[in-house]
Design an enzyme around this catalytic site. Structure first.
Site, PDB file in Angstrom:
ATOM      1  N   TYR A  13       0.808  -1.347  -0.074  1.00 39.53           N
ATOM      2  CA  TYR A  13       0.122  -0.114  -0.146  1.00 39.53           C
ATOM      3  C   TYR A  13       0.847   1.383  -0.132  1.00 39.53           C
ATOM      4  O   TYR A  13       0.564   2.180  -0.937  1.00 39.53           O
ATOM      5  CB  TYR A  13      -1.234  -0.119   1.303  1.00 39.53           C
ATOM      6  CG  TYR A  13      -2.289  -0.700   0.973  1.00 39.53           C
ATOM      7  CD1 TYR A  13      -2.294  -1.686  -0.442  1.00 39.53           C
ATOM      8  CD2 TYR A  13      -3.411  -0.629   1.636  1.00 39.53           C
ATOM      9  CE1 TYR A  13      -3.393  -2.434  -0.273  1.00 39.53           C
ATOM     10  CE2 TYR A  13      -4.697  -1.200   1.558  1.00 39.53           C
ATOM     11  CZ  TYR A  13      -4.420  -2.318   0.612  1.00 39.53           C
ATOM     12  OH  TYR A  13      -5.717  -2.997   0.111  1.00 39.53           O
ATOM     13  N   GLU A  27       1.755   6.280  -7.213  1.00 35.40           N
ATOM     14  CA  GLU A  27       0.599   7.240  -7.886  1.00 35.40           C
ATOM     15  C   GLU A  27       0.785   8.644  -7.848  1.00 35.40           C
ATOM     16  O   GLU A  27       0.565   9.246  -8.620  1.00 35.40           O
ATOM     17  CB  GLU A  27      -0.839   6.800  -7.202  1.00 35.40           C
ATOM     18  CG  GLU A  27      -1.479   5.391  -7.507  1.00 35.40           C
ATOM     19  CD  GLU A  27      -2.546   5.176  -6.449  1.00 35.40           C
ATOM     20  OE1 GLU A  27      -3.078   6.281  -5.759  1.00 35.40           O
ATOM     21  OE2 GLU A  27      -3.006   4.101  -6.543  1.00 35.40           O
TER      22      GLU A  27
END
Length: 278
Positions: A200, A207
């Protein structure tokens, strides 16, 4: 006095001589005057008969020959232009075929299917907010960043978050599949609630780096932006919108991450955790 020959009368427009003059090129009257009308007509007739197009192997006639006085190679140039045009069109068709390949839009297709996970969470009474944030961020990254801005598709950050998404979804759906079959291996359960600790943060970093790499292209092109004046009297700047999206990761990411940590303690260690309904 020197006798002059009588002037030649104009030929009737419908006579055979007039038709021969119309078909004749600019060099043919000189040749006809030198050889004589009869001999020239017989020679032209034999040339036309010998130059009649012969059928090819497939049955279609070949290209018509050049006129005797036309510029040599004209038809060859035209045929070459046609070949280049056909070759260019073939390349465009091949590009369209590549764009229609199943693997080309596979990520887009799977991402469109992935948004149904929000509905699934609402049905089974799990955290809709956490799943909605995760799915929305992925739809945004696929369609409004990676798909829309071609210049960043080869960035290492794009490869990073795609690898993270792949490993995460393989682990998650393997967990769901074996759980439905009532045969859940411990390794699958352990991977489901441990891989996210590294994946994560790595996915969020990929991103954010991808959005940051897209900022110069967005500012230069002004894509998805609406400038004043316009008929709607509304202004929207996609460049600053991306900056706001990057800052929104600060409050949203901890909710997803700590939610998975609570799930990990409950599943792997048997702790009873009371969560508030979202």
């Amino acid at each position: 006095m020197e006798a002059h020959p009588p002037p030649q009368a104009l030929a009737d427009p419908g006579s055979p001589a007039a038709r021969r003059e119309e078909r004749a090129g600019p060099c043919e009257p000189l040749a006809a005057a030198a050889l004589g009308e009869d001999r020239w007509s017989e020679g032209q007739r034999s040339v036309r008969l010998s130059a009649r197009p012969q059928p090819r192997r497939g049955g279609s006639p070949s290209s018509p020959p050049c006129a005797p006085c036309s510029r040599p190679g004209n038809h060859g140039v035209q045929r070459g232009g046609r070949r280049r045009q056909r070759r260019g069109g073939g390349e465009g068709e091949r590009q369209e075929e590549e764009a229609r390949r199943p693997g080309y839009d596979l990520a887009h297709l799977l991402q469109r299917r992935h948004d149904r996970g929000v509905i699934h969470c609402a049905v089974v009474r799990t955290s809709v907010l956490v799943t909605g944030v995760q799915v929305s961020s992925r739809i945004f990254m696929v369609w409004f960043i990676a798909h829309s801005i071609k210049q960043i598709q080869n960035e290492e950050s794009v490869i990073l978050f795609l690898v993270v998404w792949t490993v995460t979804e393989i682990t998650r759906y393997s967990f769901y599949t074996f759980n439905l079959l009532n045969h859940l291996p411990y390794f699958i359960k352990w991977a489901r609630y441990n891989f996210f600790i590294i994946l994560y943060p790595a996915g969020v970093a990929g991103e954010l780096l991808t959005i940051y790499a897209a900022l110069p292209y967005v500012k230069k092109t002004g894509m998805f932006s609406l400038r004043l004046p316009n008929k709607y009297n509304v202004s929207f700047d996609y460049y600053y919108f991306l900056i706001i999206v990057m800052f929104s990761y600060v409050p949203l990411f901890p909710q997803l991450y700590f939610h998975m940590l609570r799930q990990r303690r409950r599943v792997l260690h048997g702790e009873v955790i009371v969560e508030k309904d979202d």
